[in-house]
Design an enzyme around this catalytic site. Structure first.
Site, PDB file in Angstrom:
ATOM      1  N   HIS A  14      18.004  45.431  10.408  1.00 57.34           N
ATOM      2  CA  HIS A  14      17.267  44.162  10.372  1.00 57.34           C
ATOM      3  C   HIS A  14      18.260  43.018  10.522  1.00 57.34           C
ATOM      4  O   HIS A  14      19.186  42.886   9.724  1.00 57.34           O
ATOM      5  CB  HIS A  14      16.470  44.054   9.059  1.00 57.34           C
ATOM      6  CG  HIS A  14      15.406  45.110   8.924  1.00 57.34           C
ATOM      7  ND1 HIS A  14      14.574  45.201   7.846  1.00 57.34           N
ATOM      8  CD2 HIS A  14      15.046  46.113   9.762  1.00 57.34           C
ATOM      9  CE1 HIS A  14      13.744  46.217   8.026  1.00 57.34           C
ATOM     10  NE2 HIS A  14      14.010  46.791   9.177  1.00 57.34           N
ATOM     11  N   GLN A  66      11.000  50.248  10.172  1.00 55.09           N
ATOM     12  CA  GLN A  66      10.426  50.951  11.328  1.00 55.09           C
ATOM     13  C   GLN A  66       9.132  50.234  11.737  1.00 55.09           C
ATOM     14  O   GLN A  66       9.056  49.034  11.597  1.00 55.09           O
ATOM     15  CB  GLN A  66      10.181  52.445  11.028  1.00 55.09           C
ATOM     16  CG  GLN A  66      11.455  53.265  10.883  1.00 55.09           C
ATOM     17  CD  GLN A  66      12.243  52.997   9.610  1.00 55.09           C
ATOM     18  OE1 GLN A  66      11.728  53.137   8.524  1.00 55.09           O
ATOM     19  NE2 GLN A  66      13.503  52.643   9.754  1.00 55.09           N
TER      20      GLN A  66
HETATM   21  P1  GDP Z   1      13.840  44.367  12.940  1.00 55.24           P
HETATM   22  O1  GDP Z   1      14.376  45.748  12.881  1.00 55.24           O
HETATM   23  O2  GDP Z   1      12.351  44.323  13.027  1.00 55.24           O
HETATM   24  O3  GDP Z   1      14.357  43.487  11.839  1.00 55.24           O
HETATM   25  O4  GDP Z   1      14.388  43.739  14.305  1.00 55.24           O
HETATM   26  P2  GDP Z   1      15.893  43.821  14.847  1.00 55.24           P
HETATM   27  O5  GDP Z   1      16.734  42.907  14.029  1.00 55.24           O
HETATM   28  O6  GDP Z   1      16.330  45.236  14.987  1.00 55.24           O
HETATM   29  O7  GDP Z   1      15.703  43.290  16.319  1.00 55.24           O
HETATM   30  C1  GDP Z   1      15.178  42.029  16.587  1.00 55.24           C
HETATM   31  C2  GDP Z   1      16.211  41.221  17.391  1.00 55.24           C
HETATM   32  O8  GDP Z   1      15.594  40.079  17.946  1.00 55.24           O
HETATM   33  C3  GDP Z   1      17.352  40.706  16.549  1.00 55.24           C
HETATM   34  O9  GDP Z   1      18.510  40.653  17.330  1.00 55.24           O
HETATM   35  C4  GDP Z   1      16.886  39.303  16.173  1.00 55.24           C
HETATM   36  O10 GDP Z   1      17.977  38.428  15.887  1.00 55.24           O
HETATM   37  C5  GDP Z   1      16.187  38.884  17.425  1.00 55.24           C
HETATM   38  N1  GDP Z   1      15.061  37.949  17.278  1.00 55.24           N
HETATM   39  C6  GDP Z   1      14.125  37.890  16.289  1.00 55.24           C
HETATM   40  N2  GDP Z   1      13.190  36.961  16.593  1.00 55.24           N
HETATM   41  C7  GDP Z   1      13.537  36.441  17.793  1.00 55.24           C
HETATM   42  C8  GDP Z   1      12.937  35.472  18.665  1.00 55.24           C
HETATM   43  O11 GDP Z   1      11.878  34.923  18.409  1.00 55.24           O
HETATM   44  N3  GDP Z   1      13.595  35.227  19.845  1.00 55.24           N
HETATM   45  C9  GDP Z   1      14.750  35.843  20.188  1.00 55.24           C
HETATM   46  N4  GDP Z   1      15.286  35.534  21.353  1.00 55.24           N
HETATM   47  N5  GDP Z   1      15.328  36.751  19.394  1.00 55.24           N
HETATM   48  C10 GDP Z   1      14.730  37.068  18.226  1.00 55.24           C
HETATM   49  P1  IMO Z   2      13.779  48.997  12.163  1.00 54.07           P
HETATM   50  O1  IMO Z   2      13.439  48.933  10.686  1.00 54.07           O
HETATM   51  C1  IMO Z   2      13.391  51.188  15.928  1.00 54.07           C
HETATM   52  C2  IMO Z   2      13.209  55.559  15.658  1.00 54.07           C
HETATM   53  C3  IMO Z   2      14.366  56.327  16.256  1.00 54.07           C
HETATM   54  C4  IMO Z   2      13.642  57.572  16.694  1.00 54.07           C
HETATM   55  C5  IMO Z   2      12.629  57.810  15.581  1.00 54.07           C
HETATM   56  C6  IMO Z   2      13.101  58.804  14.517  1.00 54.07           C
HETATM   57  O2  IMO Z   2      15.079  48.386  12.523  1.00 54.07           O
HETATM   58  O3  IMO Z   2      12.615  48.505  12.983  1.00 54.07           O
HETATM   59  P2  IMO Z   2      14.919  58.656  12.569  1.00 54.07           P
HETATM   60  O4  IMO Z   2      16.380  58.369  12.623  1.00 54.07           O
HETATM   61  O5  IMO Z   2      14.127  57.689  11.750  1.00 54.07           O
HETATM   62  O6  IMO Z   2      14.613  60.079  12.218  1.00 54.07           O
HETATM   63  O7  IMO Z   2      14.428  58.475  14.103  1.00 54.07           O
HETATM   64  O8  IMO Z   2      12.436  56.540  14.976  1.00 54.07           O
HETATM   65  N1  IMO Z   2      13.573  54.537  14.650  1.00 54.07           N
HETATM   66  C7  IMO Z   2      13.568  53.216  14.888  1.00 54.07           C
HETATM   67  N2  IMO Z   2      13.342  52.533  16.035  1.00 54.07           N
HETATM   68  N3  IMO Z   2      13.626  50.530  14.780  1.00 54.07           N
HETATM   69  C8  IMO Z   2      13.827  51.191  13.621  1.00 54.07           C
HETATM   70  O9  IMO Z   2      13.968  50.574  12.428  1.00 54.07           O
HETATM   71  C9  IMO Z   2      13.855  52.603  13.646  1.00 54.07           C
HETATM   72  N4  IMO Z   2      14.044  53.567  12.719  1.00 54.07           N
HETATM   73  C10 IMO Z   2      13.865  54.742  13.337  1.00 54.07           C
HETATM   74  O10 IMO Z   2      14.954  55.628  17.323  1.00 54.07           O
HETATM   75  O11 IMO Z   2      12.893  57.304  17.864  1.00 54.07           O
HETATM   76 MG    MG Z   3      15.773  46.958  13.831  1.00 54.24          MG
END
Ligand code: GDP
Ligand code: IMO
Ligand code: MG
Length: 433
Positions: A41, A224
């Site tokens: 995150h 997830q």
């Molecule tokens: P999460 O796992 O749901 O917390 O999402 P991640 O952090 O894995 O991926 C979301 C990505 O998008 C991160 O790099 C954030 O900094 C970025 N992000 C979130 N909201 C926005 C947005 O509105 N615009 C852009 N360009 N990036 C965003």
């Molecule tokens: P956040 O919280 C995106 C996906 C993996 C794989 C499947 C099973 O950042 O949104 P695992 O390691 O959990 O057994 O993998 O789930 N996966 C995610 N994809 N964001 C995540 O978390 C994920 N956590 C697991 O890529 O397809």
């Molecule tokens: Mg993520």
């Protein structure tokens, strides 16, 4: 004050970190209820970007207490590393971070087995896991032999459990061509980590209930996403935990009566990392453009994320299985510059056209799209819907109308301020503006 759940409505990475960090400004407590270090995150403050994998996304807000609840699987080495990194940046952890005694511990053989299995799986059978040991750890939990965080108070008990678990796993490890790890070496690794984590360990269900009874504002942070949920996702290409909003109750140890509002997160498009069906995937220049503009590379594994158009039947499905009250639509800015934008509105299946997501028959379903004019204006400065160009505004309105859930937030950039807030998370539960 009842709790608010933030849940991913797609395949993860919807921007939970950003939205939880944003809402946490007004929260007293942030609780992660599921998953483990498979999550990544991202929190962006000014020019600094921090990725948390286990620690709740409220940790940058000094007034919040952060809880890792019993639905989680915790890798002590990853947690210790995260604590060290946050402390090095000046964030206070002691007295603010609490870990459930009932959460399960990821031990070195869990990622070993996860990695060996993924390596050995034939094409088509690979899940594309994060290889962080999530599946094998939840397997031990369901097999009623797992090591729980509370067990770390008694290392002799941990040693006995590790030894008997390794006996159970050895045939699997050997069959996959791996080497069975040594109990003594595992214990030597675990002992100092156990010492370090012990002060954080408590009955977090009681802690959360205490906060709620005191009228505090509690955010329940999902990890997830709905389509990765072990019950409701695109099985077997899912994770091993209950990622949906219902999982927040079991995972945090509170009753459904304590939940006031459920906010579902979706990108303005769609991504998936790992294997499994993804009907709206764009295997072309537009998909590549979205990947580049959205920096769609895994925050845990660095893998390029698969990209595609938003899937409205999938969002309607997420609205149903999570009981969504509001939507947070993220990354709208990433679509800027496309000449047209598409949204999947229905599926053609062998049984005919449907507006429902054929969740177990996606391979034989063909998306039906509606096409919208694109926009070229930079959205990062928009702070109200009225600031958006008309084409972006009508796209947002179309998504909300199709999913039949009001929009709480539109995110137009990774930073906290790059947000259009239509409804505060803890506002009284009246109709959204
Ligand atoms: P999460 O796992 O749901 O917390 O999402 P991640 O952090 O894995 O991926 C979301 C990505 O998008 C991160 O790099 C954030 O900094 C970025 N992000 C979130 N909201 C926005 C947005 O509105 N615009 C852009 N360009 N990036 C965003
Ligand atoms: P956040 O919280 C995106 C996906 C993996 C794989 C499947 C099973 O950042 O949104 P695992 O390691 O959990 O057994 O993998 O789930 N996966 C995610 N994809 N964001 C995540 O978390 C994920 N956590 C697991 O890529 O397809
Ligand atoms: Mg993520």
């Amino acid at each position: 004050m009842p709790a608010v759940v933030i849940v991913g409505a797609q395949w993860g990475d919807e921007g939970k970190g950003k939205v939880v960090d944003l809402y946490a400004e007004a929260a007293d407590m942030v609780v992660r209820y599921a998953g483990g270090p498979n999550a990544g995150h991202t929190l962006v403050v000014g020019d600094v970007s921090i990725v948390v994998r286990l620690i709740p996304s409220g940790i940058l807000r000094p007034q919040t207490r952060c809880v890792m609840a019993q639905g989680m699987v915790v890798d002590p080495a990853v947690l210790a590393g995260e604590i060290t990194a946050l402390e090095a940046r000046g964030h206070v952890i002691a007295g603010r971070l609490f870990v459930s005694d009932r959460a399960h511990v990821i031990l070195p053989y869990h990622p070993l087995i996860d990695g060996l299995r993924e390596g050995a799986a034939a094409a088509g059978a690979k899940i594309g896991t994060t290889k962080r040991g999530i599946g094998p750890c939840y397997e031990d939990k369901a097999a009623r032999r797992g090591v729980r965080v509370g067990d770390l108070r008694d290392l002799r008990r941990v040693e006995a459990l590790v030894a008997s678990n390794l006996r159970a796993w050895s045939p699997v490890i050997r069959d996959l061509g791996g080497e069975v790890p040594d109990v003594a070496r595992i214990m030597a690794e675990i002992a100092p980590l156990a010492e370090r984590l012990r002060p954080l360990v408590t009955d977090t269900s009681a802690l959360i209930e205490g906060a709620l009874k005191a009228g505090q504002r509690v955010l329940l942070e999902g990890a997830q996403g709905t389509l990765l949920d072990v019950d409701h996702g695109t099985y077997p290409f899912v994770t091993s935990s209950s990622a949906v909003s219902g999982g927040a109750c079991a995972g945090a140890g509170i009753g459904p009566t304590r939940i006031r509002r459920v906010v579902g997160l979706t990108k303005a498009y769609c991504t998936r990392v790992g294997e499994g069906p993804f009907p709206t995937e764009l295997d072309d220049a537009i998909g590549e453009r979205i990947r580049k503009a959205g920096h769609e590379f895994g925050s845990v594994t660095g893998r390029p994320r698969r990209t595609g158009w938003v899937d409205l039947p999938a969002l309607r499905y997420a609205a149903r299985v999570n009981g969504l009250d509001g939507l947070a639509l993220t990354k709208l800015d990433v679509l800027t510059g496309l000449s047209e934008v598409r949204a999947c509105v229905a599926y053609d299946t062998p049984q005919g056209r449907t507006r429902e997501l054929p969740v177990d028959a996606l391979e034989t379903a063909t998306p039906v799209y509606e096409t919208f004019p694109g926009w070229s204006e930079d959205l990062a400065a928009a702070r109200a819907i009225a600031d958006l160009p008309e084409a972006a505004r009508s796209y947002v309105r179309f998504v909300a109308a199709q999913v039949e859930v009001p929009i709480d937030i539109v995110s137009v950039g990774a930073r906290r301020d790059e947000t259009i807030t239509l409804r505060d998370a803890f506002a009284a539960n009246t109709t959204a503006s």
